[in-house]
Every structure is written in C-alpha cells, then in structure tokens.
Design a protein around this motif. Structure first.
Motif, short mmCIF file in Angstrom:
data_model
loop_
_atom_site.label_atom_id
_atom_site.label_comp_id
_atom_site.label_asym_id
_atom_site.label_seq_id
_atom_site.Cartn_x
_atom_site.Cartn_y
_atom_site.Cartn_z
N VAL A 164 -16.00 30.98 -12.35
CA VAL A 164 -16.86 31.58 -11.07
C VAL A 164 -17.83 32.45 -11.33
CG1 VAL A 164 -16.49 32.66 -8.55
CG2 VAL A 164 -14.78 30.96 -9.69
N LEU A 165 -17.57 33.33 -12.06
CA LEU A 165 -18.74 34.33 -12.15
C LEU A 165 -19.85 34.06 -12.82
CD1 LEU A 165 -19.66 37.43 -12.49
CD2 LEU A 165 -18.29 37.66 -14.52
N VAL A 166 -19.77 33.07 -13.83
CA VAL A 166 -20.79 32.56 -14.72
C VAL A 166 -21.63 31.63 -13.77
CG1 VAL A 166 -21.32 30.87 -16.58
CG2 VAL A 166 -19.55 32.83 -16.98
N ILE A 167 -20.93 30.79 -13.12
CA ILE A 167 -21.74 29.76 -12.19
C ILE A 167 -22.46 30.49 -11.22
CG2 ILE A 167 -21.52 27.77 -10.84
CD1 ILE A 167 -19.34 26.80 -12.50
N GLY A 168 -21.74 31.39 -10.33
CA GLY A 168 -22.19 32.29 -9.11
C GLY A 168 -23.32 33.01 -9.76
N LEU A 169 -23.25 33.84 -10.65
CA LEU A 169 -24.26 34.73 -11.50
C LEU A 169 -25.51 33.86 -11.57
CD1 LEU A 169 -24.47 37.69 -11.85
CD2 LEU A 169 -23.92 37.19 -14.27
N LEU A 170 -25.41 32.79 -12.20
CA LEU A 170 -26.47 31.84 -12.40
C LEU A 170 -27.24 31.49 -11.37
CD1 LEU A 170 -28.35 30.78 -14.79
CD2 LEU A 170 -26.60 28.62 -14.59
N VAL A 171 -26.49 30.96 -10.46
CA VAL A 171 -27.12 30.18 -9.32
C VAL A 171 -27.53 31.28 -8.47
CG1 VAL A 171 -26.61 28.75 -7.24
CG2 VAL A 171 -25.72 28.21 -9.41
N GLY A 172 -26.94 32.36 -7.93
CA GLY A 172 -27.35 33.32 -7.19
C GLY A 172 -28.59 33.99 -7.64
N SER A 173 -28.76 34.23 -9.04
CA SER A 173 -29.97 35.01 -9.54
C SER A 173 -30.96 34.29 -9.40
CB SER A 173 -29.47 35.31 -10.99
OG SER A 173 -28.35 35.98 -10.97
N ILE A 174 -30.92 32.69 -9.65
CA ILE A 174 -32.05 31.93 -9.57
C ILE A 174 -32.37 31.84 -8.19
CG2 ILE A 174 -32.91 29.48 -9.77
CD1 ILE A 174 -30.75 29.15 -12.22
N ALA A 175 -31.47 31.65 -7.12
CA ALA A 175 -31.94 31.66 -5.82
C ALA A 175 -32.62 32.68 -5.20
CB ALA A 175 -30.86 31.25 -4.99
N GLY A 176 -32.24 34.01 -5.43
CA GLY A 176 -32.67 35.16 -5.02
C GLY A 176 -33.91 35.78 -5.73
#
Length: 354
Positions: free
Chosen positions: A150-162
C-alpha cells in the motif's frame, strides 16, 4: 592608567583580541555535539514513554513469534493424539491450560518430563500456544507486507498526482474516486473468491505454494483497493508543499521532478506516511481476520489470529479462553501500533517541532 581612562581611550586593547581559552568557551557557550534531524527525532521519541512501551511490546511480540517455534517441542500442525499404527488418543483433545493427557500423566508417573500445554489444546489435539504464536507470526507478516504494498503504490501515485497537477492529477483522482465508490467488504470477498482457484493452480510447484493462494490473493486485494487513502493523503501534502520556496528554488536550479520529490517533498510528508503506514498494518490484520472467518484467509492447517478466533466460536461456551487469547493478542498489536505511530508522528513531524 586608570581603568576609567582606559575605557575612554581610543587605543585598541591587545588583550581583548587574544583567542579565548577552552575554559572561557565552556563558560560562555554551552556547546553540544551537532545532530541530524533523524537523531533529534529519535531523541524526542525516546522521551515519549507511551510510544516506547508500545515499541517494546511490538518488538517482544514480533521476536517471540519468530523464534519461539524453533525451540518449542510441539508443532502447530501436529495432532498429538494421532500416532501411526496406534488408535487415536482422544484425551489430547480440548485440554485446558496446563492440563495433561492420560498418556502424558502415565509418562510423568514413570519419571519422564513432559512439557506442559500452556494454553491447552484445540479440538484436534494440537498445542494451542504454538498455534497462537504461529498465528501471530502470520498475521504480523500479512499486515507488514500488505502495508508495504500500500505504501509503495500510494506513495508513487500520490506523488505523481500532487506534483504533476493538471490533467494528470484529474485523471488519477477520478480513478481514486471510482475505487472509493466500490463497497470494500463486497469487493474483498468477491476478489478473494475469484482469485483463489486460479492462483492455486498458478502457484503449484513454486516457492509460493507453501504460502498459499489465499495470502497471495490478499496481497493482490490490497494492491488493487487499499492504496487510495494513502495516495490521497500524500497528494494533499505535496500540493501544499510544492509551492514552497525551497521547491521553487530547486526547480529554478534545474532539478528534475523525481529529485525534488525524493529530497524535498517526501521527507516533509514523513508524518503522514508514518502514521498511515502504522495504521495500515492493523487494517490488514483485521481484513485477514474476517476473510479467515469466512474461510478465505490463510490455508489450513496454517493458523492466523483471525482463523483461531473463528475456530473458537464452535466451543465458545465450553472453552471461552480460546477466543479471548487471540482477541487479546490482536487488540494488543493494534493498540501498540497505533500508539507507536502517533509517537513517531509527534517526534518526526517537522511542523510540530518548529
């Protein structure tokens, strides 16, 4: 020359220009060794007694779940009353804590030492303590690896979106909204049921076969559904940080987006990352628990805290401690993780320590 005249004199006093001695430095300046932000955070964390007690509880439970099975005389899958070439000894079934079977009492009367059943045995004659220990290991492993996913996917997706914003942010957030609109419980049960048989066939003859298709399907479920909360939190933090002066200065100096995210945005979002990851572990344990209750958790005879609690419902009136023990362990793990996560947030959040 008089001291008052010396003060009024325009001449430079050479004695005032002499370097200060070490004794004078210690008197005038209270010096301490320089520390990093991480060391300061650890120092603040150590002062939080509640967080440190929770940390030692988690560490003790984790170490016990890893090393106790190596020297415990009973195995989690061994039915003590079943021996090749002999009739089944039913006296091993449903033993109470520190109670012995008939054959064990006979051996003890003959002078032989018999290791006690600390938590008794279950209805199949298996030592309940080692099943609790092994179930704790399985539940902690599922919670840890699921939270990492969850951390890896959420961190990657959230960072790109933000960081990207614009159209990229809109597309990603609409995908997140769609996943949020799905009923969690129904999707988890549906995916676990659908993935169970195909994964079982795919894992045959591989290293992952012993782990079981149910645990692998649980990891896939977390990778598909449970990263959205983490990505939203990370996105919100990065949206508020990307317009800061140090980020603009990095952009102006030609720094690439990946470097800015790794070195500026993620370190300043550490509090959100830490507390979300810490809370994701008990969430994963709870998810595995109710899947095990429905028969979609870990594969038998491998135990988990959820499956042990589910099995205990059959003899709840006669053996209530079988439900109480795994419930207490789950509660202790969840409470300790939550308190330790809060302590880490308080210690390492730069905004709380300015």
């Amino acid at each position: 020359m008089d001291s008052n005249l010396k003060r009024l004199s325009m001449q430079v006093n050479v004695d005032d220009l002499l370097p200060a001695s070490e004794k004078e430095k210690e008197y005038m300046v209270k010096m301490r060794p320089s520390t990093t932000a991480f060391q300061d955070g650890v120092r603040r964390l150590r002062k939080n007694k509640v967080a440190m007690v929770s940390f030692w509880i988690i560490l003790l439970i984790t170490v016990a779940s890893i090393f106790v099975p190596f020297f415990w005389p009973y195995k989690y899958e061994s039915m003590l009353g079943v021996r090749p070439g002999r009739p089944v000894d039913a006296s091993y079934n449903n033993l109470k804590p520190f109670e012995y079977a008939k054959s064990e009492k006979t051996r003890m009367e003959a002078g032989e030492k018999v290791f006690p059943h600390v938590f008794g045995t279950d209805s199949s004659g298996r030592d309940y303590f080692i099943r609790i220990v092994y179930g704790t290991r399985i539940s902690l492993a599922v919670g840890f690896f699921a939270s990492i996913i969850v951390l890896v996917i959420g961190l990657l997706v959230g960072s790109i979106a933000g960081y990207a914003g614009g159209v990229v942010d809109i597309i990603i957030m609409r995908i997140v909204d769609v996943i949020y609109s799905l009923p969690d419980m129904l999707m988890v049960i549906l995916l676990a049921s659908v993935l169970r048989e195909p994964l079982g066939k795919a894992l045959e003859g591989t290293v992952l076969e012993k782990i079981g298709s149910n645990i692998i399907s649980l990891f896939i479920i977390f990778a598909l559904l449970y990263w959205v909360s983490m990505s939203r939190l990370i996105r919100g933090q990065i949206l508020s940080l990307r317009e800061q002066e140090y980020v603009l200065a990095s952009r102006a100096s030609g720094a690439k987006a990946g470097w800015v995210i790794r070195n500026h945005l993620i370190p300043n979002s550490i509090s959100v990352i830490v507390i979300s990851t810490a809370l994701q572990i008990p969430n994963a344990i709870f998810t595995e628990s109710y899947l095990s209750f429905l028969g979609l958790g870990v594969n038998a005879p491998m135990p988990s805290l959820g499956s042990l609690a589910s099995d205990a419902l059959n003899g709840l009136k006669s053996y209530p401690y079988r439900l109480v023990i795994p419930a207490v362990v789950i509660s202790l793990i969840v409470l300790s993780l939550n308190l330790f996560g809060d302590g880490m947030r308080d210690a390492f959040d730069p905004k709380l320590n300015e």
